[in-house]
Enzyme design. Structure first.
Site, PDB file in Angstrom:
ATOM      1  CB  CYS A  57      -1.106   0.033   1.170  1.00  0.00           C
ATOM      2  SG  CYS A  57      -1.927   1.673   1.377  1.00  0.00           S
ATOM      3  CE1 TYR A 189      -5.175   1.299  -5.681  1.00  0.00           C
ATOM      4  CE2 TYR A 189      -3.513   3.037  -5.794  1.00  0.00           C
ATOM      5  CZ  TYR A 189      -3.813   1.951  -5.458  1.00  0.00           C
ATOM      6  OH  TYR A 189      -2.925   1.391  -4.553  1.00  0.00           O
TER       7      TYR A 189
END
Length: 312
Positions: A57, A189
Site C-alpha cells: 500500500c 487507481y
C-alpha cells in the site's frame, strides 16, 4: 467490509463507483491526533504507538518513510501484513517479510483491530492503522494525518528538526499535495479500477499530463519545493516506485514507464539513496500484492519483470 462490527462480504477492490463509472475512494474514519502535550487525548510518548502497514500500500508506506526520516524507529513500532488481500481483507501470516499475528491481541485480520476499537464499526478495514498501545485503540487510519503528526509531534523527544511541511512554502505544498493526490496517487487507481471507457481514458490522460508537469518541475530542482525534501516528494515517490512494476501493466497506465522520464527517474534514485528509505520498499510484496487482485488478474500469475531503470 464491516457492517455494525460484522464482516459481511468478501473484499472488493472497486470500493465505490460514481454514475459515470469513475473510481471513488473511501474516507477514513478514525481521525484522532497526537500532540506533544496530549491536549487532544493522545500525547507523544516513546513506545506508546504502533503502525500496522502493508508494503503493498502506497498510503501505508508513506508513513514508514516519514517514520524513518523523522528518526522515530525507537518511538513507534511496526507490524506488516501479508501482501495479498484475503476474503477478509488484510491479514497477518507467514509470508516472508510479514508478521504472523497482531502482537497485542493475536488477531489474524486487520478488521479485528477495527472492531476492537469500535464494536459497531461500519466500513472498510484499511492500512495504515496508527494504534495506541496504552489505550488499546486506533488513533488514526488516515495516512495524510499520520504523516503530518509524525512530522512534528515527537520533535521535542527526538530533537529531529527536519520539517516536511515548511511554513514559508505551505500554500505551494498543499496545492502540490492535492494535485499529486488527485492526478497521480489516486489517478492510477482511477485508471485501474475505472468501470467505463470514458472514465478510464480521462484518468489515463490526466495521469500522464500530471507526470509530464512534475518531470518538467524536477528539471529545475532536486525536489518538488526546491533543494530540501518535503511531504510532497514522499507523496509522489510512493506512487512512482510502484509504477513500472504494477500500474503500467495491471492498471493499464501504459503510455510510458517512469524509467522513460529523465527527471522523475532521477528523483526516484535520489530518494532511494536516502539512508533507510530502501528498507521501506519491498518489491516482492508490491508485485505479489497487486497481481493477487483477482478482479484485475484472474490467474494470479505474477510477472517476472520488468527490469527497472532504477535499482530498488
Amino acid at each position: 467490509m464491516l457492517v455494525d462490527g460484522k464482516w459481511t462480504k468478501s473484499w472488493d477492490p472497486y470500493q465505490k463507483t460514481s454514475n459515470d463509472g469513475s473510481f471513488v475512494r473511501q474516507i477514513s474514519s478514525f481521525r484522532h491526533w497526537i500532540t506533544p502535550t496530549g491536549d487532544t487525548g493522545f500525547v507523544a510518548e516513546k513506545d506508546r504507538y504502533h503502525l500496522f502497514v502493508s508494503y503493498v500500500c502506497p498510503w501505508a508506506c508513506r508513513t514508514l518513510m516519514v517514520r524513518r526520516l523523522k528518526q522515530l524507529e525507537d518511538y513507534i513500532s511496526v507490524s506488516v501484513v501479508e501482501p495479498f488481500l484475503t476474503d477478509e481483507g488484510w491479514n497477518f501470516g507467514s509470508y516472508p517479510g510479514a508478521d504472523d499475528v497482531d502482537p497485542f491481541h493475536g488477531f489474524k485480520y486487520i478488521h479485528q483491530l477495527y472492531t476492537h476499537a469500535d464494536a459497531l464499526y461500519t466500513g472498510r478495514a484499511t492500512v495504515p492503522v496508527l494504534w495506541d498501545k496504552k489505550l488499546n485503540t486506533i488513533v488514526n487510519n488516515e495516512s495524510a494525518d499520520i504523516i503530518e503528526m509524525l512530522n512534528t509531534a515527537f520533535n521535542h523527544l527526538t530533537n529531529n528538526q527536519l520539517n516536511l511541511r515548511p511554513k514559508d512554502k505551505l500554500t505551494e505544498l498543499l496545492d502540490l499535495n492535492d494535485f499529486i493526490y488527485q492526478e497521480i496517487n489516486n489517478g492510477v487507481y482511477k485508471a485501474g479500477f475505472a468501470q467505463s471507457q470514458n472514465a478510464y481514458q480521462r484518468a489515463y490522460e490526466n495521469l500522464f499530463s500530471a507526470l509530464d508537469v512534475l518531470d518538467e518541475k524536477l528539471s529545475h530542482s532536486s525536489y518538488l519545493l526546491g533543494e530540501k525534501i518535503s511531504e510532497a516528494d514522499i507523496r509522489l515517490f510512493v506512487t512512482l516506485v510502484r509504477f513500472d512494476v504494477a500500474y503500467y501493466s495491471l492498471f493499464k497506465c501504459n503510455k510510458k514507464h517512469i524509467g522513460e522520464y529523465e527527471h522523475l527517474s532521477a528523483f526516484i534514485d535520489k530518494i532511494i539513496h536516502i539512508p533507510g528509505i530502501k528498507e521501506t520498499i519491498n518489491i516482492d510484496h508490491i508485485k505479489t500484492g497487486y497481481y493477487s487482485v483477482k478482479a484485475l488478474n484472474p490467474t494470479g500469475i505474477v510477472p517476472v519483470g520488468p527490469e527497472l531503470a532504477v535499482a530498488i
